[in-house]
Enzyme design. Sequence first.
Site, PDB file in Angstrom:
ATOM      1  N   GLY A  57      51.100 -15.623   8.299  1.00  0.00           N
ATOM      2  CA  GLY A  57      52.390 -15.228   7.709  1.00  0.00           C
ATOM      3  C   GLY A  57      52.222 -14.470   6.406  1.00  0.00           C
ATOM      4  O   GLY A  57      52.893 -13.469   6.162  1.00  0.00           O
ATOM      5  N   CYS A  58      51.319 -14.938   5.569  1.00  0.00           N
ATOM      6  CA  CYS A  58      51.103 -14.288   4.271  1.00  0.00           C
ATOM      7  C   CYS A  58      50.473 -12.911   4.444  1.00  0.00           C
ATOM      8  O   CYS A  58      50.776 -11.988   3.689  1.00  0.00           O
ATOM      9  CB  CYS A  58      50.264 -15.179   3.368  1.00  0.00           C
ATOM     10  SG  CYS A  58      51.112 -16.731   2.964  1.00  0.00           S
ATOM     11  N   THR A  59      49.630 -12.763   5.452  1.00  0.00           N
ATOM     12  CA  THR A  59      49.050 -11.455   5.742  1.00  0.00           C
ATOM     13  C   THR A  59      50.130 -10.498   6.218  1.00  0.00           C
ATOM     14  O   THR A  59      50.198  -9.344   5.776  1.00  0.00           O
ATOM     15  CB  THR A  59      47.924 -11.586   6.787  1.00  0.00           C
ATOM     16  OG1 THR A  59      46.885 -12.410   6.232  1.00  0.00           O
ATOM     17  CG2 THR A  59      47.352 -10.226   7.162  1.00  0.00           C
ATOM     18  N   ALA A  62      52.220  -9.523   3.135  1.00  0.00           N
ATOM     19  CA  ALA A  62      51.470  -8.647   2.232  1.00  0.00           C
ATOM     20  C   ALA A  62      51.317  -7.247   2.827  1.00  0.00           C
ATOM     21  O   ALA A  62      51.485  -6.240   2.124  1.00  0.00           O
ATOM     22  CB  ALA A  62      50.099  -9.245   1.920  1.00  0.00           C
TER      23      ALA A  62
END
Length: 167
Positions: A57-59, A62
């Site tokens: 999710g963070c990738t 970002a």
Amino acid sequence: MTDSSTTTAPDAPLRLQPGETAPSFTLPSSAGTPVSLADFAGSKVILYFYPAAMTPGCTTQACDFRDSLGSLQGAGYTVLGISKDSPDKLAAFAERDGLTFPLLSDEDLTVHKAYGAYGEKNSYGRIITGVLRSTFVIDEKGAIELALYNVKATGHVASLRKKLGIA
């Protein structure tokens, strides 16, 4: 700085509101240099908090910021990402995914807590304490313009661009 009128329970994180002054900070970056909010005085800043570098999710989030960076910068915004990861892990994340905006390390969660981006959340039906995926738009005078808590990783940048009127 905590105002009891902004919390609903003793352990609830504070929630920043539009018009409030953004809490100041200086944090180490993935590039190994300190970055302060004051460095961007007179500029508009999109400050986003995410749980952990190199997770799916963070990738996604970002990379969405990376892919929208040209239009965000064209509209006068600087993007800053903050997580509890070490500067070394953030450097690896930036390198792996070609992230060209500053990633900042808040390992002791001081800045997360100042922005209300750390606290209780529902994770698959369980209440846990952790990073609340949150985004703040800060105006040229250092005031909160938008405070968005518990945002979704997927589609968040498109939604933010729409809110900001950026095509």
